[in-house]
Enzyme design. Structure first.
Site, PDB file in Angstrom:
ATOM      1  N   ASN A 136       0.859  -1.192   0.000  1.00  0.00           N
ATOM      2  CA  ASN A 136       0.000   0.000   0.000  1.00  0.00           C
ATOM      3  C   ASN A 136       0.890   1.235   0.000  1.00  0.00           C
ATOM      4  O   ASN A 136       1.401   1.646   1.028  1.00  0.00           O
ATOM      5  CB  ASN A 136      -0.915  -0.040   1.230  1.00  0.00           C
ATOM      6  CG  ASN A 136      -1.854   1.151   1.276  1.00  0.00           C
ATOM      7  OD1 ASN A 136      -1.638   2.145   0.587  1.00  0.00           O
ATOM      8  ND2 ASN A 136      -2.894   1.062   2.077  1.00  0.00           N
ATOM      9  N   CYS A 139      -2.237   5.197   0.255  1.00  0.00           N
ATOM     10  CA  CYS A 139      -3.216   5.783   1.163  1.00  0.00           C
ATOM     11  C   CYS A 139      -2.876   7.257   1.421  1.00  0.00           C
ATOM     12  O   CYS A 139      -1.804   7.582   1.917  1.00  0.00           O
ATOM     13  CB  CYS A 139      -3.203   4.985   2.468  1.00  0.00           C
ATOM     14  SG  CYS A 139      -4.633   5.337   3.462  1.00  0.00           S
ATOM     15  N   CYS A 347     -36.554  13.223 -31.664  1.00  0.00           N
ATOM     16  CA  CYS A 347     -36.350  14.497 -30.959  1.00  0.00           C
ATOM     17  C   CYS A 347     -37.631  14.897 -30.223  1.00  0.00           C
ATOM     18  O   CYS A 347     -38.736  14.810 -30.759  1.00  0.00           O
ATOM     19  CB  CYS A 347     -35.967  15.571 -31.972  1.00  0.00           C
ATOM     20  SG  CYS A 347     -35.808  17.228 -31.268  1.00  0.00           S
ATOM     21  N   CYS A 350     -36.586  19.527 -26.750  1.00  0.00           N
ATOM     22  CA  CYS A 350     -36.201  20.162 -25.476  1.00  0.00           C
ATOM     23  C   CYS A 350     -35.257  21.327 -25.676  1.00  0.00           C
ATOM     24  O   CYS A 350     -35.098  22.161 -24.788  1.00  0.00           O
ATOM     25  CB  CYS A 350     -35.605  19.145 -24.510  1.00  0.00           C
ATOM     26  SG  CYS A 350     -33.934  18.602 -24.929  1.00  0.00           S
ATOM     27  N   CYS A 353     -29.687  20.659 -27.016  1.00  0.00           N
ATOM     28  CA  CYS A 353     -28.571  20.630 -27.966  1.00  0.00           C
ATOM     29  C   CYS A 353     -28.403  22.000 -28.611  1.00  0.00           C
ATOM     30  O   CYS A 353     -27.291  22.486 -28.805  1.00  0.00           O
ATOM     31  CB  CYS A 353     -28.790  19.547 -29.023  1.00  0.00           C
ATOM     32  SG  CYS A 353     -30.315  19.743 -29.970  1.00  0.00           S
ATOM     33  N   CYS A 391     -28.161  15.638 -24.907  1.00  0.00           N
ATOM     34  CA  CYS A 391     -29.449  15.104 -25.363  1.00  0.00           C
ATOM     35  C   CYS A 391     -29.966  14.060 -24.374  1.00  0.00           C
ATOM     36  O   CYS A 391     -29.257  13.127 -24.023  1.00  0.00           O
ATOM     37  CB  CYS A 391     -29.299  14.462 -26.740  1.00  0.00           C
ATOM     38  SG  CYS A 391     -30.860  13.786 -27.348  1.00  0.00           S
TER      39      CYS A 391
END
Lengths: 442, 447
Positions: A136, A139, A347, A350, A353, A391
């Site tokens: 390790n 950490c 489509c 909305c 895009c 989209c």
């Protein structure tokens, strides 16, 4: 026949390539026993340190960033390594390995850079029947302030030295777990390789403040009005981990080092992506902390289903298959032309895009007056992909390659042969080369 | 059998509260994150008052419901009552781009209702106002939705607004004409007192036009007058028996019920009409104990003024809705109604025709919910120049100007649109914009 998920990593065999990373889920026998019952292929036991054991805070250890519907996207912890005496851990490791001989049992360690300590403890770990050692070196909190963890992992010469030390005192394979909190991960990998590492695993968690409690004016998680930087993991870190895995896998000097991929793996697809970029197996932590060990079924069955669809019969069939396609930017084909295309039937109008392209890209998307749907003007579209990102509808926008004709944006004919930046007339190096005659063939 | 009922808080809680739908705080987060934050959003276009719906939903999603409420109020001072009475399924939610997706449209009405309940108590109605009015005195007649909206906007712009209300309390139909189950928790009064608490607004109740208040005087005393007095008269069926005991006009009945006056509730009830008020009265008397409630409407379901959602609600409460039935006469004994005669109809080439034999049903209560009328002759006799159009409403142009200079009209008394609260708000916004432009021009001339 079902695809074969059996995995071999440094000669360590496991029924599948899914190991649990060294972390809270592998802290104690009771957890690991449950994990193996659920079907996990192996574990890397929670990091052992020398006695007296470390002490954890008694307040919150975890902070998190939740996305839509309360789903955790990023997770941060300030927990330390195992806070139990090393002898108890070794006893439990031996018991579990005996009970589950077909599963991989790797033991994570974090010891100071003192020969005597490694000489004392590594043989005792070997005696448990464990299959390997993981160092390790990553950490980022608590232990680093004591000169261990990422304090070692951030200094290549220390990575090399500690790897060498470990290798001197054990016959078990040694996996070096790398910290991402460095400027260039290949320096760490090169150091591990130089020290004799058998493999690397990455990434460990990322230094982070996951959020700030604006009432207490303190970082999260907050312990009595104060917080500290924690180790960041979960889905949010996967892209960083993928890049680091790829950087090592495609390195000509040490790219052959086996890699155990870690970082935000939640679904089978994440695992397949790590493996495609060169990881031989993967380690999982955050996802089981959020959903429980039962996700192993989705991981194994999901991977198997995909392999079957792709006609891969064993893991080696696709492991590393994407490495050669990871290249530097200057090798990308600049003659490749693609344009966004909106399926007006799908489509929903909305406008996301449109406003993204209009405000921040190339004003290539307009509203169709009658339908209220949106359409791409190929003469303005640079093919940037931003519209796909915003989209909300599946398969509504597609990037389509132009294979012939003229690019209406540049007026240039689509070239059939590829050409990259090194060959591009705008590349200043080409002018210098042309003038000085460098690279000209006789 | 007729029972006298007082709609007290116990009845409201036991009978009407179960009809209330609301989202939990958790559900609000989930639902608000479903909003796509559309650009040039269709829901906004569908809202008569242009509320920035994606904007307020985004504030909800980030955990600031009171900011969401502020955002709603910027476009619609009556955002609270609109969230309770708007037929969202034919307005914003119908336009939601997720309408045809799994899970359906974003529940905009419910989200708005949640936000408005979280409106902070601080009164910031006067903040960041443009001081174009600069103390000019204007009058608003009527403290219903249109009047309250206009008063708010005018006061915010710096005008000194005198609001004259004929009733003892403000609110108009929100207070008196809408089903109590839609306005639980005293929502109408809460909103009216919040809106009218603006320091620039002075409310005068008990002031009915044509009685203590005269339009000619208002025109002299104020730079501008807005008539927002709603409709006072109840439309009659013009059939025999209408005067019998047990036959009620729906709106005054609802008003009495809302004022917690005793109202009679029958066992076999017929409601005549097809609008929201017909549903409101039918559902209420059904919940208050009427055994059978039948709504009779002379045309088909598509012609009903009540939205499909409202019709569903009524049916769920056990109200029967009958289409193509028109009332012919009501018969009674000892002056009390006992039977109603209904004629089946059909629509042929857009014409309503009788078809078949009349039916006779026994009833003990009939509600008439076929609309209201202006009755301008009662309050505008001092100014006969005020033009009234063919539909019996105050004639206004596209800017809500009446035929009288300096007088505007908005809301049900002038509106040609559906008689919804949200349209009254939208009309009032138009009227105020025109009034302010006109007064500003006049101020420039005198300066």
């Amino acid at each position: 026949m079902k695809p074969d998920l059996t995995s071999e990593f440094l000669g360590i065999h496991s029924p599948n390539p899914f190991w649990l990373a060294s972390a809270p889920p592998t802290d104690r026998a009771i957890n690991v026993d449950r994990a193996f019952q659920a079907g996990w292929g192996g574990v890397v036991w929670k990091t052992l340190g020398i006695d007296p054991p470390v002490v954890n805070v008694n307040g919150p250890r975890y902070g998190f960033w939740q996305g839509d519907n309360h789903r955790v996207q990023g997770f941060s912890n300030i927990e330390l390594i195992s806070d139990r005496p090393i002898a108890i851990n070794l006893k439990e490791i031996a018991e579990i390995k005996k009970r589950w001989p077909d599963r991989a049992m790797v033991v994570s360690v974090m010891f100071p850079l003192e020969d005597a300590i490694w000489a004392e403890w590594l043989p005792l770990i070997e005696a448990t029947g464990a299959d390997g050692i993981e160092l390790n070196l990553g950490c980022p909190h608590g232990m680093s302030e004591r000169g261990m963890g990422s304090a070692m992992g951030q200094a290549p010469e220390l990575v090399e030295a500690v790897t060498r030390l470990a290798k001197q005192h054990t016959r078990l394979p040694v996996i070096v777990k790398l910290t991402p909190n460095v400027t260039d991960i290949t320096w760490s990998a090169a150091a591990a390789y130089a020290g004799g590492a058998d493999a690397v695993s990455l990434i460990n968690t990322i230094n982070s403040i996951v959020g700030v409690d604006l009432d207490q004016m303190a970082p999260l998680p907050t312990v009595d009005g104060r917080g500290t930087h924690g180790g960041y993991c979960g889905p949010a870190v996967k892209p960083i981990a993928l890049n680091m895995v790829a950087e090592i896998a495609r390195n000509p000097q040490f790219g052959h080092l086996p890699i155990s991929g870690i970082g935000g793996i939640t679904h089978w697809r994440d695992a397949a992506e790590f493996m495609a970029l060169g990881a031989t197996n993967v380690q999982v932590c955050t996802a089981v902390m959020l959903y429980g060990f039962r996700i192993i079924d989705e991981l194994t069955e999901g991977l198997q289903t995909w392999m079957q669809e792709k006609n891969y019969s064993r893991l080696g069939d696709f492991t590393g298959q994407a490495i050669t396609n990871v290249v530097d930017w200057n090798l990308l084909n600049l003659n490749y032309v693609s344009k966004a295309n909106i399926d007006e039937g799908r489509c929903i109008g909305c406008g996301r895009c449109h406003i993204a392209c209009e405000d921040t890209s190339h004003q290539a998307i307009g509203r169709v007056v009658d339908s209220g749907r949106y359409r791409v003007r190929a003469e303005d579209c640079v093919g940037c992909n931003l519209c796909l990102a915003v989209c909300p509808v599946d398969d509504c926008i597609r990037m389509e390659q132009m294979t012939s004709g003229t690019d209406p944006r540049t007026g240039l004919e689509i070239a059939s042969e590829a050409a990259n930046w090194n060959q591009h007339p705008n590349n200043p190096l080409n002018h210098i080369a042309a003038r000085s005659g460098i690279g000209k063939e006789e | 059998m007729i029972t006298e009922i007082i709609l007290d808080s116990d009845l409201l809680e036991t009978k009407f509260r179960p009809l209330e739908t609301s989202l939990s705080a958790d559900a609000v987060l989930v639902e608000s994150e479903r909003c796509y934050y559309c650009y040039d959003a269709p829901c906004v276009a569908a809202c008569p008052t242009d509320i920035d719906i994606p904007g307020f939903i985004r504030a909800l999603a980030i955990g600031q419901p009171s900011r969401a409420a502020d955002r709603i109020l910027q476009a619609n001072p009556l955002g609270a009552s609109c969230s309770r009475v708007c037929p969202v399924e034919t307005l914003c939610e119908q336009a939601c781009v997720r309408q045809h997706e799994n899970g359906g449209p974003v529940p905009i009405g419910q989200l708005q209702k949640f936000a408005m309940k979280k409106l902070s108590t601080r009164n910031d109605l006067s903040s960041n106002s443009r001081i174009s009015g600069a103390g000019t005195k204007v009058a608003v007649v009527g403290a219903g939705p249109a009047g309250m909206t206009a008063a708010t906007l005018l006061a915010q712009a710096g005008f000194t607004v005198d609001v004259f209300e004929s009733q003892a309390v403000p609110g108009g139909l929100n207070e008196s004409g809408i089903a109590a189950y839609k306005m639980l928790d005293d929502a109408a009064q809460w909103e009216a007192s919040r809106v009218l608490s603006h320091p620039g607004i002075h409310l005068h109740t008990g002031m009915a036009l044509g009685k203590k208040l005269f339009l000619s005087q208002l025109c002299e005393d104020y730079a501008g007058v807005l008539l927002a007095l709603g409709l006072q008269g109840q439309q009659k069926m013009q059939i025999p028996g209408e005067e019998l005991q047990g036959v009620f006009s729906a709106v005054p009945y609802i008003a009495r019920m809302r004022r917690q006056e005793p109202v009679p509730v029958g066992q076999r009830v017929v409601v005549i009409g097809g609008g929201m008020t017909a549903i409101d009265i039918a559902v209420q008397v059904r919940l208050l104990g009427a055994e059978e409630v039948h709504i009779c409407y002379r045309r088909g379901p598509e012609a009903m003024g009540a939205s499909l959602h409202e019709q569903m609600l009524a049916k769920e409460q056990g109200v029967f809705i009958h289409h193509y039935l028109r009332p012919v006469s009501i018969a009674g004994r000892d002056g009390t109604c006992e039977r109603i005669c209904l004629q089946p109809t059909q629509v042929l080439n857009d014409q309503l025709q009788d078809v078949g034999d009349p039916l006779t049903w026994s009833v003990d209560q009939v509600f008439v919910a076929i609309g209201q009328q202006l009755q301008a002759t009662r309050w505008a006799s001092d100014i006969p120049e005020l033009a009234v159009n063919l539909r019996g409403k105050i004639q206004v142009d596209g800017e809500a100007r009446t035929s009288l200079e300096g007088v505007w009209a908005a809301g049900d008394c002038a509106s040609m649109s559906e008689d919804l609260t949200v349209h009254a708000v939208a009309d009032a916004k138009v009227a105020v914009a025109s009034m302010m432009a006109t007064l500003a021009k006049a101020a420039r001339k005198t300066a």
